[in-house]
Design a protein around this motif. Structure first.
Motif, PDB file in Angstrom:
ATOM      1  N   THR A 102       1.197  -1.340  -0.335  1.00 61.54           N
ATOM      2  CA  THR A 102       0.122  -0.031   0.132  1.00 61.54           C
ATOM      3  C   THR A 102       0.262   1.223   0.282  1.00 61.54           C
ATOM      4  O   THR A 102       0.763   1.867  -0.618  1.00 61.54           O
ATOM      5  CB  THR A 102      -0.661  -0.318   1.197  1.00 61.54           C
ATOM      6  N   ALA A 103       1.836   1.562   0.822  1.00 53.55           N
ATOM      7  CA  ALA A 103       2.858   2.275   1.269  1.00 53.55           C
ATOM      8  C   ALA A 103       3.932   2.598  -0.229  1.00 53.55           C
ATOM      9  O   ALA A 103       3.562   3.744  -0.511  1.00 53.55           O
ATOM     10  CB  ALA A 103       3.919   1.872   1.887  1.00 53.55           C
ATOM     11  N   GLU A 104       4.348   1.694  -1.315  1.00 52.92           N
ATOM     12  CA  GLU A 104       4.545   1.677  -2.349  1.00 52.92           C
ATOM     13  C   GLU A 104       3.634   2.428  -3.061  1.00 52.92           C
ATOM     14  O   GLU A 104       4.277   3.457  -4.546  1.00 52.92           O
ATOM     15  CB  GLU A 104       5.593   0.071  -3.116  1.00 52.92           C
ATOM     16  N   LYS A 105       2.538   1.706  -3.362  1.00 53.75           N
ATOM     17  CA  LYS A 105       1.258   2.368  -4.600  1.00 53.75           C
ATOM     18  C   LYS A 105       0.730   4.056  -4.612  1.00 53.75           C
ATOM     19  O   LYS A 105       0.923   4.428  -4.726  1.00 53.75           O
ATOM     20  CB  LYS A 105      -0.031   1.325  -3.972  1.00 53.75           C
ATOM     21  N   ASN A 106       1.014   4.280  -2.628  1.00 50.01           N
ATOM     22  CA  ASN A 106       0.570   5.507  -2.993  1.00 50.01           C
ATOM     23  C   ASN A 106       1.489   6.342  -3.208  1.00 50.01           C
ATOM     24  O   ASN A 106       1.112   7.620  -3.539  1.00 50.01           O
ATOM     25  CB  ASN A 106       0.292   5.740  -1.385  1.00 50.01           C
ATOM     26  N   VAL A 107       3.209   6.215  -2.717  1.00 46.34           N
ATOM     27  CA  VAL A 107       4.293   7.091  -2.813  1.00 46.34           C
ATOM     28  C   VAL A 107       3.966   6.660  -5.116  1.00 46.34           C
ATOM     29  O   VAL A 107       3.884   8.030  -5.332  1.00 46.34           O
ATOM     30  CB  VAL A 107       5.129   5.731  -2.993  1.00 46.34           C
ATOM     31  N   ASP A 108       3.493   5.847  -5.920  1.00 46.68           N
ATOM     32  CA  ASP A 108       3.674   6.051  -6.837  1.00 46.68           C
ATOM     33  C   ASP A 108       2.665   6.102  -7.438  1.00 46.68           C
ATOM     34  O   ASP A 108       2.489   7.076  -8.171  1.00 46.68           O
ATOM     35  CB  ASP A 108       3.327   4.495  -7.844  1.00 46.68           C
TER      36      ASP A 108
END
Length: 433
Positions: A397-403
């Motif tokens: 989820t964190a990686e997707k939010n950053v992206d």
């Protein structure tokens, strides 16, 4: 047994699931003979040992090897749940899922099996495992989708979410050193439909189940007097975990709902700028640019909301159900100990039949010891799985939010750069004027 299973006992019409079958009615009321156990009616004290129960996988010797087995790389059974299909009969419509099994285990007659199972079959398996191993943690099943006052209707998204959950349910059992050795599990994976139906009817009768339930309620009311501190600590942890994961689940679902509403608003927002550009010649370029940015951000937002719905929401809700499962397991452990304590108290006051009572107490003492060891081993295993699953979901989820935010930022930065006026252009304009 045949590898290809014809799961239709009575003549049915079978169709591959379309993208949306929300218009089809599904009656998920289970046959009373099949639906013996559920989340709310599971035997609260576990079942007594009997001749049909496989005790060797759960023996004290194997309990000592519990941690060693689960860390090994000797996976010998692989299961896939896929290809949901709708089945229509004269009285009901239901969904079945294909269950593919590949194994090298000697207790199986073949190395590969293909069967079709409906939700009630998974429900039956869960109940049988909990009956035979009352203090082991059986992974929860997905909930039934019930809308009060309405006929049951499913769409493609719901079916896919359930398929993933059923796939995980079976693979968690397959990875378990004790549950995976269950005869019920083997039959579930390999039996033809008519064989499974016959096998289900071999279980305890209604009066026997009722007697177990009454005894469980009595033990629950009596309560345990001297619970070991380690199980008190586990119970406190589970209560705290349940409160936190339930709050996260509710808030996350609310956020997803609000983001979906925001997305719908966003889809109407961009076209407004496009329409405006038609009547505002001097601002047309900027208005169209803003509309394009909104459209691209809308696409990224849709993908981000979808990722959240598919990745974080299911895991959080799964562990809400896990918390309820753990509470039930702890209650069953307490009930076994409560029965043991009650028999000891009866022995102190009883003057007749003391020998028979002592024999019964010895059996209960062994049962308490087995239950404690089983739960302690499974508790460590469950914590490791839980932390791994949640960590993976949080990181994803964190990686997707950053992206997501980086892409949206890049869209708007590109627009701003396109609107900057070069010094030479400003000089030309001044000279022209």
């Amino acid at each position: 047994m045949s590898r290809t299973i014809d799961d239709v006992v009575s003549p049915t019409q079978t169709n591959t699931i379309p993208a949306d079958i929300s218009g089809q009615m599904l009656d998920l009321d289970e046959d009373d003979d099949f639906e013996v156990f559920s989340k709310d009616s599971t035997l609260a004290d576990g079942s007594m040992f009997n001749a049909s129960m496989q005790t060797s996988p759960g023996s004290m010797v194997n309990q000592c090897k519990f941690e060693e087995d689960e860390d090994g790389d000797s996976k010998d059974i692989f299961i896939t749940v896929d290809n949901p299909e709708s089945h229509v009969t004269a009285i009901e419509t239901f969904i079945t899922y294909r269950v593919l099994t590949k194994t090298t285990r000697s207790e199986f007659d073949n190395s590969e099996y293909e069967v079709r199972r409906r939700y009630q079959d998974f429900h039956w398996l869960k109940g049988k495992l909990e009956e035979a191993h009352s203090t082991l943690i059986v992974h929860p099943l997905p909930e039934k989708f019930v809308v009060k006052g309405m006929v049951e209707r499913f769409n493609g998204d719901f079916i896919e979410t359930r398929r993933k959950a059923l796939h995980k349910f079976l693979n968690r059992i397959a990875d378990h050193p004790i549950l995976s050795c269950s005869e019920d599990f083997k039959v579930f994976l390999s039996a033809q439909a008519w064989e499974l139906t016959t096998y289900k009817k071999q279980g305890p009768g209604f009066l026997s189940r009722m007697g177990e339930t009454v005894r469980a309620v009595a033990n629950s009311v009596r309560g345990v007097k001297n619970r070991p501190e380690e199980f008190t600590a586990i119970q406190e942890y589970v209560e705290d975990f349940s409160n936190k994961i339930s709050s996260l689940d509710k808030v996350t679902q609310r956020i997803v709902k609000e983001q979906k509403e925001y997305l719908e608003e966003l889809k109407e927002y961009g076209p407004t700028y496009t329409l405006w550009s038609g009547s505002e010649e001097e601002l047309a370029e900027q208005l169209k640019g803003v509309a394009g940015c909104i459209e691209r951000c809308c696409q990224e937002t849709e993908e981000q909301v979808g990722h959240l719905s598919d990745t974080l929401v299911p895991v959080l809700h799964e562990y809400v159900l896990c918390a309820e499962t753990l509470k039930a397991v702890l209650r069953r452990r307490d009930n076994i100990q409560a029965e043991f304590e009650a028999k000891n108290e009866a022995l102190a006051t009883k003057k007749v039949d003391r020998d028979a009572l002592k024999v019964e107490i010895d059996k209960l003492e062994d049962r308490v010891e087995w239950a404690n060891n089983a739960l302690k081993g499974d508790w460590v295993r469950w914590q490791r799985s839980m932390r791994g699953d949640l960590k993976s979901a949080f990181l994803s989820t964190a990686e997707k939010n950053v992206d997501y935010y980086e892409k949206c930022l890049a869209v708007w930065e590109t627009f701003l750069l396109s609107q900057r006026t070069e010094p030479s252009e400003e000089t030309d304009r001044d000279n022209t004027s």
